[in-house]
Design an enzyme around this catalytic site. Structure first.
Site, PDB file in Angstrom:
ATOM      1  NE  ARG A  58      10.981 -21.232  29.699  1.00  0.00           N
ATOM      2  CZ  ARG A  58      10.593 -20.448  28.710  1.00  0.00           C
ATOM      3  NH1 ARG A  58      10.713 -20.850  27.482  1.00  0.00           N
ATOM      4  NH2 ARG A  58      10.096 -19.244  28.945  1.00  0.00           N
ATOM      5  CE  LYS A  86     -12.635 -12.683  44.832  1.00  0.00           C
ATOM      6  NZ  LYS A  86     -13.527 -13.792  45.151  1.00  0.00           N
ATOM      7  NE  ARG A 108       8.564 -18.969  38.632  1.00  0.00           N
ATOM      8  CZ  ARG A 108       9.079 -19.103  37.405  1.00  0.00           C
ATOM      9  NH1 ARG A 108       8.568 -18.415  36.399  1.00  0.00           N
ATOM     10  NH2 ARG A 108      10.100 -19.899  37.192  1.00  0.00           N
ATOM     11  CG  HIS A 136      14.358 -20.983  39.085  1.00  0.00           C
ATOM     12  ND1 HIS A 136      13.644 -22.151  39.239  1.00  0.00           N
ATOM     13  CD2 HIS A 136      13.921 -20.434  37.915  1.00  0.00           C
ATOM     14  CE1 HIS A 136      12.820 -22.291  38.206  1.00  0.00           C
ATOM     15  NE2 HIS A 136      12.971 -21.259  37.402  1.00  0.00           N
TER      16      HIS A 136
END
Ligand code: NCD
Length: 310
Positions: A58, A86, A108, A136
């Site tokens: 979402r 890496k 995020r 959030h």
């Protein structure tokens, strides 16, 4: 009123007026989303990088659609296909991305607080799309917009939040936002998933049982158990969890008649909620997702300095 923040990292950093401004802007952005041609030139020429170190359906899609509806160029990066695999550090990745002159990085990350670290390293705006178990903010804002749609206000409401509070950044942003707007939060969950001292965040009550939390609630917000953040499993089994902390048509009757049922997704049907409730009349879950696009348009718009929307 103008928005004075370059970054949006946590609702804790915003005051009531700033939260109201973002919600009001999202309300007006919705009109664009209902047009036949869903695009305005507001952020034309801006480049937005979506840097998602954790999985997302979402939030990432919604930020990308929001950017595109405002005519910004949106680029998505996920860790499995980036140099993070890496051994590149977050700071190096950010500095390299910055050399390509983005205007906003939407990130995020699993580490709580990583956005504050990044904001000190780069010159572009940073928007938090979820950091560990911290915050959030876009979810908190879209939850508030969805609640406001139903009640016409955000004060004086009893909001129950049930589930894995310890690991939930959604719970923290909802608590920060909704208590600033004048609502009361009632939390319930297994003791192993209830962070000590959470009641100090504001008008927050920790309840001994789910029944106590949802009794006469205007809003019942259910959360997923964040197994990926729990070092070891914090509950004996899912059947037992559902018995004590699952929402079903019977215990939903304890809430006010017509109470809103919400969930940030992804849902584990049959664990935190029965399918009858997920798909039932009181569920506003897909409305939350719909509102997410408008909220993210408002966030991108304000960190870019506002201006006129055509
Ligand atoms: C939430 C998240 O990632 O924090 N989901 C979302 O963004 N809609 C909640 C969750 O993962 O359970």
């Amino acid at each position: 009123m103008s928005f004075r923040h370059k970054h949006i990292i946590a609702l804790r950093d915003l005051n009531k007026e700033e939260i109201e401004l973002l919600i009001a802007t999202a309300e007006s952005m919705r009109e664009i989303n209902s047009r036949d041609i869903k695009k305005v030139p507001t952020l034309r020429g801006k480049t937005i990088i979506n840097l998602f170190y954790e999985s997302s359906t979402r939030t990432r899609t919604s930020f990308e659609i929001a950017a595109k509806r405002l005519s910004a160029d949106a680029v998505n990066i996920s860790p499995s296909t980036s140099s993070a695999t890496k051994g590149e550090t977050l700071a190096d990745t950010a500095l390299n991305l910055l050399a390509m002159k983005p205007d906003i990085i939407v990130m995020r990350h699993a580490v709580s607080g990583s956005h504050y670290f990044l904001a000190n390293k780069v010159s572009c705006s940073i928007i938090n799309a979820g950091d560990g178990a911290h915050e959030h903010p876009s979810q908190g804002l879209l939850d508030m917009l969805t609640i406001k749609d139903k009640f016409g206000r955000l004060d004086g409401l009893k909001v129950a939040i049930v589930g894995d509070i310890t690991h939930s950044r959604v719970a923290r942003s909802d608590i920060q936002g909704l208590t600033k707007m004048g609502s009361s939060i009632f939390l319930a969950g297994p003791p192993t998933m209830m962070p000590p001292g959470v009641e100090k965040l504001g008008n927050v009550t920790v309840c001994g049982t789910m029944k106590e939390a949802i009794q006469d609630a205007d809003v019942v917000m259910m959360l997923r158990i964040q197994q990926e953040r729990q070092g070891k499993t914090l509950m004996p089994n899912t059947r037992e969890y559902s018995r004590y902390f699952g929402l079903n048509p019977t215990n939903l009757k304890l809430a006010k008649p017509g109470a809103m049922v919400m969930h940030p997704g992804p849902i584990n049907r049959g664990v935190e909620m029965s399918s009858y409730v997920v798909d039932g009349d009181q569920s506003h879950i897909l409305k939350q997702v719909e509102n997410g696009v408008a909220v993210r348009m408002a966030m991108l718009y304000h960190v870019s300095g506002g201006g006129s929307v055509e």
